[in-house]
Design an enzyme around this catalytic site. Structure first.
Site, PDB file in Angstrom:
ATOM      1  N   ARG A 182      42.321  41.669  50.796  1.00 58.31           N
ATOM      2  CA  ARG A 182      42.636  42.899  50.211  1.00 58.31           C
ATOM      3  C   ARG A 182      43.674  43.826  50.805  1.00 58.31           C
ATOM      4  O   ARG A 182      44.650  44.340  50.093  1.00 58.31           O
ATOM      5  CB  ARG A 182      41.377  43.640  49.697  1.00 58.31           C
ATOM      6  N   ARG A 191      50.007  48.488  41.353  1.00 60.92           N
ATOM      7  CA  ARG A 191      49.957  47.988  42.761  1.00 60.92           C
ATOM      8  C   ARG A 191      50.968  46.925  43.238  1.00 60.92           C
ATOM      9  O   ARG A 191      51.108  46.289  44.209  1.00 60.92           O
ATOM     10  CB  ARG A 191      48.690  47.110  42.805  1.00 60.92           C
ATOM     11  N   ARG A 198      30.411  51.058  52.372  1.00 65.42           N
ATOM     12  CA  ARG A 198      30.209  50.919  50.882  1.00 65.42           C
ATOM     13  C   ARG A 198      29.644  49.460  50.522  1.00 65.42           C
ATOM     14  O   ARG A 198      28.796  49.639  49.615  1.00 65.42           O
ATOM     15  CB  ARG A 198      31.557  51.332  50.366  1.00 65.42           C
ATOM     16  N   ARG A 226      29.488  44.894  45.395  1.00 67.01           N
ATOM     17  CA  ARG A 226      30.906  44.295  45.185  1.00 67.01           C
ATOM     18  C   ARG A 226      30.933  43.354  46.269  1.00 67.01           C
ATOM     19  O   ARG A 226      30.955  43.480  47.580  1.00 67.01           O
ATOM     20  CB  ARG A 226      32.025  45.251  45.408  1.00 67.01           C
ATOM     21  N   LYS A 273      40.221  56.754  46.180  1.00 66.45           N
ATOM     22  CA  LYS A 273      40.771  56.818  44.955  1.00 66.45           C
ATOM     23  C   LYS A 273      39.779  57.320  43.650  1.00 66.45           C
ATOM     24  O   LYS A 273      39.789  57.973  42.978  1.00 66.45           O
ATOM     25  CB  LYS A 273      41.646  55.552  44.166  1.00 66.45           C
TER      26      LYS A 273
HETATM   27  P1  AMP Z   1      39.806  47.855  42.753  1.00 67.23           P
HETATM   28  O1  AMP Z   1      38.371  48.312  42.278  1.00 67.23           O
HETATM   29  O2  AMP Z   1      40.927  49.002  42.504  1.00 67.23           O
HETATM   30  O3  AMP Z   1      39.852  48.015  44.457  1.00 67.23           O
HETATM   31  O4  AMP Z   1      40.204  46.784  42.394  1.00 67.23           O
HETATM   32  C1  AMP Z   1      39.292  45.385  42.528  1.00 67.23           C
HETATM   33  C2  AMP Z   1      40.209  44.114  42.478  1.00 67.23           C
HETATM   34  O5  AMP Z   1      40.591  43.990  41.135  1.00 67.23           O
HETATM   35  C3  AMP Z   1      41.389  44.032  43.313  1.00 67.23           C
HETATM   36  O6  AMP Z   1      41.435  43.551  44.348  1.00 67.23           O
HETATM   37  C4  AMP Z   1      42.273  43.171  42.229  1.00 67.23           C
HETATM   38  O7  AMP Z   1      41.680  41.707  42.534  1.00 67.23           O
HETATM   39  C5  AMP Z   1      42.042  43.737  40.902  1.00 67.23           C
HETATM   40  N1  AMP Z   1      43.004  44.534  40.549  1.00 67.23           N
HETATM   41  C6  AMP Z   1      42.604  45.808  40.214  1.00 67.23           C
HETATM   42  N2  AMP Z   1      43.754  46.788  39.922  1.00 67.23           N
HETATM   43  C7  AMP Z   1      44.971  45.765  40.119  1.00 67.23           C
HETATM   44  C8  AMP Z   1      46.187  45.739  39.723  1.00 67.23           C
HETATM   45  N3  AMP Z   1      46.696  46.790  39.413  1.00 67.23           N
HETATM   46  N4  AMP Z   1      46.876  44.788  39.916  1.00 67.23           N
HETATM   47  C9  AMP Z   1      46.438  43.404  40.338  1.00 67.23           C
HETATM   48  N5  AMP Z   1      45.140  43.333  40.501  1.00 67.23           N
HETATM   49  C10 AMP Z   1      44.152  44.275  40.191  1.00 67.23           C
END
Ligand code: AMP
Length: 190
Positions: A145, A89, A128, A134, A14
């Site tokens: 996750r 999400r 990654r 991260r 993404k």
């Molecule tokens: P990402 O970079 O999109 O993988 O997001 C990293 C982390 O941020 C996720 O594992 C969640 O803990 C939090 N997060 C990001 N977007 C959301 C969302 N829309 N709803 C809830 N938690 C989120």
């Protein structure tokens, strides 16, 4: 303003595709994960709150995430379009997004689902993790996750299917080929 949701599990690509899309279309990019990480870096109240969930590989509560998203969307009133990356999400988030956009006399135009199998996802995240810095790319957290994705996020698909807004793209292959398919979807189906 076009609202395009990029949908897919962790590691689906993404972020990579969002970067290319904003460059080509000049859309604004809203990545809720990036915003949480930025807040964390700056030690804001929101960042500290999100941290305990992110560190555990759990979703940040809807209430917090939706409030943040609403404020973020308001920052781009004149944008040609917005790419939503990592939001919604949960079905609650998807419903809230519809309500927020309705108030602006707008709606989600297209949901691009990046389809990648679990084995490939795990390999990509492992790769990654070597450079991303991260902490949530570590194996145990990745597991949680993935669980969050398959328990909560996957239900967002039927929500948008019912609205006839999903376009599924095979997320395995050359980045450029995947990008071209997404562009085709945006140009012809949104
Ligand atoms: P990402 O970079 O999109 O993988 O997001 C990293 C982390 O941020 C996720 O594992 C969640 O803990 C939090 N997060 C990001 N977007 C959301 C969302 N829309 N709803 C809830 N938690 C989120």
């Amino acid at each position: 303003m076009k609202i395009i949701v990029l949908f897919g599990p962790p590691g689906a690509g993404k972020g990579t595709q969002s970067d290319k899309l904003i460059e080509k279309y000049g859309f604004a990019h809203i990545s809720t994960g990036d915003i949480f990480r930025e807040n964390l870096k700056n030690n804001t109240e929101l960042g500290l709150l999100a941290k305990k969930y992110m560190d555990n590989g759990e979703l940040v509560p809807d209430e917090v995430t939706i409030k943040m998203l609403q404020a973020e969307i308001k920052k781009y009133p004149l944008a040609k379009g917005v790419i939503l990356d990592g939001f919604p999400r949960t079905v609650t988030q998807a419903e809230a997004l519809d309500t927020i956009l309705e108030q602006e006399k707008n709606s989600v135009n297209l949901v691009v689902q990046l389809d990648v199998n679990e084995t490939e996802l795990r390999q990509r995240i492992e790769e990654r993790a070597k450079t991303s810095g991260r902490t949530d790319d570590e194996a145990a957290t990745v597991e949680r996750r993935m669980n969050e994705y398959f328990n909560k996020t996957i239900h967002v698909l039927p929500y948008y299917k019912a609205q006839n807004k999903i376009l599924t793209v095979n997320g395995i292959g050359k980045i450029e080929d995947i990008f071209n398919q997404i562009c085709d979807a945006i140009d012809n189906h949104s």
